[in-house]
Design a protein around this motif. Structure first.
Motif, PDB file in Angstrom:
ATOM      1  N   PHE A 109     -12.315  98.757   9.990  1.00  0.00           N
ATOM      2  CA  PHE A 109     -11.753  97.913  11.042  1.00  0.00           C
ATOM      3  C   PHE A 109     -11.323  98.814  12.237  1.00  0.00           C
ATOM      4  CE2 PHE A 109     -12.449  94.788   8.229  1.00  0.00           C
ATOM      5  CZ  PHE A 109     -11.463  93.765   7.869  1.00  0.00           C
ATOM      6  N   ASN A 110     -10.504  99.443  11.926  1.00  0.00           N
ATOM      7  CA  ASN A 110     -10.018 100.548  12.878  1.00  0.00           C
ATOM      8  C   ASN A 110     -11.084 101.165  13.775  1.00  0.00           C
ATOM      9  OD1 ASN A 110      -7.605  99.802  11.613  1.00  0.00           O
ATOM     10  ND2 ASN A 110      -7.199 101.822  10.809  1.00  0.00           N
ATOM     11  N   SER A 165     -13.667 100.223  14.694  1.00  0.00           N
ATOM     12  CA  SER A 165     -14.276  99.018  15.334  1.00  0.00           C
ATOM     13  C   SER A 165     -13.311  98.551  16.500  1.00  0.00           C
ATOM     14  CB  SER A 165     -14.690  97.751  14.602  1.00  0.00           C
ATOM     15  OG  SER A 165     -15.761  98.066  13.712  1.00  0.00           O
ATOM     16  N   LEU A 166     -12.149  98.622  16.154  1.00  0.00           N
ATOM     17  CA  LEU A 166     -11.223  98.149  17.452  1.00  0.00           C
ATOM     18  C   LEU A 166     -11.066  99.129  18.334  1.00  0.00           C
ATOM     19  CD1 LEU A 166      -9.422  95.857  17.641  1.00  0.00           C
ATOM     20  CD2 LEU A 166      -7.468  96.876  16.854  1.00  0.00           C
ATOM     21  N   LEU A 198     -14.099  98.753  20.529  1.00  0.00           N
ATOM     22  CA  LEU A 198     -13.792  97.677  21.331  1.00  0.00           C
ATOM     23  C   LEU A 198     -13.355  97.983  22.634  1.00  0.00           C
ATOM     24  CD1 LEU A 198     -14.257  94.281  21.434  1.00  0.00           C
ATOM     25  CD2 LEU A 198     -12.043  94.468  20.743  1.00  0.00           C
ATOM     26  N   ASN A 255     -15.559 100.213  24.905  1.00  0.00           N
ATOM     27  CA  ASN A 255     -16.688  99.376  25.576  1.00  0.00           C
ATOM     28  C   ASN A 255     -16.243  98.447  26.481  1.00  0.00           C
ATOM     29  OD1 ASN A 255     -18.508 100.728  23.856  1.00  0.00           O
ATOM     30  ND2 ASN A 255     -18.504  99.200  22.227  1.00  0.00           N
ATOM     31  N   GLU A 256     -15.101  97.800  26.155  1.00  0.00           N
ATOM     32  CA  GLU A 256     -14.683  96.632  27.341  1.00  0.00           C
ATOM     33  C   GLU A 256     -13.622  97.261  28.049  1.00  0.00           C
ATOM     34  OE1 GLU A 256     -13.048  93.242  25.168  1.00  0.00           O
ATOM     35  OE2 GLU A 256     -15.114  92.850  24.664  1.00  0.00           O
ATOM     36  N   ASN A 257     -13.353  98.635  28.080  1.00  0.00           N
ATOM     37  CA  ASN A 257     -12.391  99.329  28.965  1.00  0.00           C
ATOM     38  C   ASN A 257     -11.415  98.738  29.238  1.00  0.00           C
ATOM     39  OD1 ASN A 257     -12.447 101.314  31.117  1.00  0.00           O
ATOM     40  ND2 ASN A 257     -12.701 100.099  32.541  1.00  0.00           N
ATOM     41  N   ASP A 258     -10.744  98.322  28.291  1.00  0.00           N
ATOM     42  CA  ASP A 258      -9.304  97.371  28.018  1.00  0.00           C
ATOM     43  C   ASP A 258      -8.763  97.969  26.570  1.00  0.00           C
ATOM     44  OD1 ASP A 258      -8.701  93.912  28.004  1.00  0.00           O
ATOM     45  OD2 ASP A 258      -7.205  95.658  27.866  1.00  0.00           O
ATOM     46  N   ILE A 269      -5.807  95.237  23.422  1.00  0.00           N
ATOM     47  CA  ILE A 269      -5.890  94.535  22.113  1.00  0.00           C
ATOM     48  C   ILE A 269      -5.485  95.775  21.218  1.00  0.00           C
ATOM     49  CG2 ILE A 269      -7.410  93.507  20.195  1.00  0.00           C
ATOM     50  CD1 ILE A 269      -8.561  91.942  22.381  1.00  0.00           C
ATOM     51  N   THR A 309      -1.722  96.534  21.297  1.00  0.00           N
ATOM     52  CA  THR A 309      -1.000  95.145  20.570  1.00  0.00           C
ATOM     53  C   THR A 309      -1.197  95.303  19.112  1.00  0.00           C
ATOM     54  OG1 THR A 309      -1.601  93.910  22.442  1.00  0.00           O
ATOM     55  CG2 THR A 309      -0.813  92.620  20.541  1.00  0.00           C
ATOM     56  N   ALA A 310      -2.420  95.590  18.502  1.00  0.00           N
ATOM     57  CA  ALA A 310      -2.678  95.663  17.183  1.00  0.00           C
ATOM     58  C   ALA A 310      -1.744  96.890  16.520  1.00  0.00           C
ATOM     59  CB  ALA A 310      -4.228  95.922  16.669  1.00  0.00           C
TER      60      ALA A 310
END
Lengths: 177, 147
Positions: free
Chosen positions: B102-103, B105-106, B109, B112-115, B118, B121-122
């Motif tokens: 899970f981690n 993958s986050l 993310l 890949n999204e340059n952000d 999330i 926050t997680a």
């Protein structure tokens, strides 16, 4: 759930609803043109709240589950997705938790949030599919006002606006042939 | 599993997840252990000779083109240590591998999204200690996203 908690849950419900993918296909004689994509992904979030017997452990598991599975859904959009407001809701619920909380109440609030989001989606889609276009806003307003009346609050106009924008955007986007 | 034990497990998985990434500044990409490779370990958890079989897959591994295995052999040694240490607690190990994937993958993310929003926050919501959160910067996430 007290009234202030109900207000929080209602507010986040509507923030979440408009982040889902509302799809519209041209009305045919038999079909219902409006539908929510990835609705099952939202409904399944409730399962994560029951993964562990201990509510605090389940609360953590819910966060991880949402962060893993929601970006994999068709709902996910960069900078404008369902997960952002959901994490905000989780933060708010946790910030309001009592110091000695065992998190059973917080898990219950999350369960209500997911449940209300799913029901509200169904209710709005039913309105969109059955009402004439000119009557949609009136029906939406009536539904939301009834809910806010229970907690003794005025409906924030931004909720009605966001729902109608979500509806109009779907209607104006030819997504299915 | 009690919440303290789960929190501890989660912290370990975050620490490891960040170690699964190595920035390649020349090419502007990240080398990363794939979740497919980690799943090779995860599926052993329900086997009686789990540790023996894990050692076999480590020693017989042919690394992929990105050579992440060669750049970070400590990563798989740590996985083996954890599996050996928790051999009698397979439930713990199942959750360990689940959360590790899970981690990873986050983090992917965020790249890949340059952000990082999330991811940040997680980490905050999961009460991950600051010394583990700072690994974000150590792997160059913030710098990459600021550039």
């Amino acid at each position: 759930m007290d009234k202030s908690e109900m207000e929080i849950i209602l507010s986040y419900t509507y923030q979440l609803v408009v982040k889902t993918r509302l799809k519209y296909k041209s009305r045919d004689k038999k079909g219902e043109p409006f539908e929510i994509e990835s609705r099952t992904k939202i409904k399944n979030l409730s399962m994560a709240l029951r993964h562990f017997e201990n509510p605090k452990a389940s609360f953590l598991h819910f966060i991880k589950y949402a962060c893993y599975f929601l970006p994999r859904s068709k709902m996910h959009k960069r900078n404008n997705d369902f997960l952002g407001p959901l994490l905000d809701a989780i933060q708010t619920i946790e910030n309001n938790a009592k110091e000695d909380s065992d998190y059973s109440h917080e898990v219950e609030l999350l369960d209500y949030l997911i449940g209300y989001t799913t029901w509200t989606l169904d209710a709005l889609v039913a309105i969109f599919n059955t009402e004439k276009e000119k009557d949609v806003e009136k029906a939406v307003r009536k539904m939301v006002e009834t809910e806010y009346k229970i907690i003794g609050k005025e409906v924030p106009e931004s909720i009605i606006t966001s729902i109608m924008n979500w509806y109009k955007k779907a209607k104006n986007t030819k997504q299915w042939r | 599993m009690d919440p303290k034990e789960l929190q501890n497990l989660n912290n370990i998985t975050w620490e490891l997840a960040f170690q699964a990434f190595k920035q390649n500044p020349n090419e502007g990409i990240y080398d990363v252990y794939s979740n497919k490779r980690i799943r090779d370990f995860a599926i052993l958890v329900n086997k009686p000779n789990m540790v023996t079989e894990a050692k076999v897959i480590v020693s017989s591994y042919t690394p992929p083109k990105n050579e992440m295995w060669r750049k970070n052999p400590e990563f798989e040694k740590r996985i083996l240590e954890i599996m050996a240490g928790k051999e009698k607690n397979r439930k713990w190990l199942n959750n360990f591998f689940r959360y590790l994937m899970f981690n990873i993958s986050l983090i992917k993310l965020a790249i890949n999204e340059n952000d990082v929003s999330i991811l940040e926050t997680a980490l905050k919501l999961e009460h991950v200690p600051n010394e583990i959160r700072t690994n974000m910067e150590k792997i160059g996430l913030r710098r990459k996203l600021d550039g």
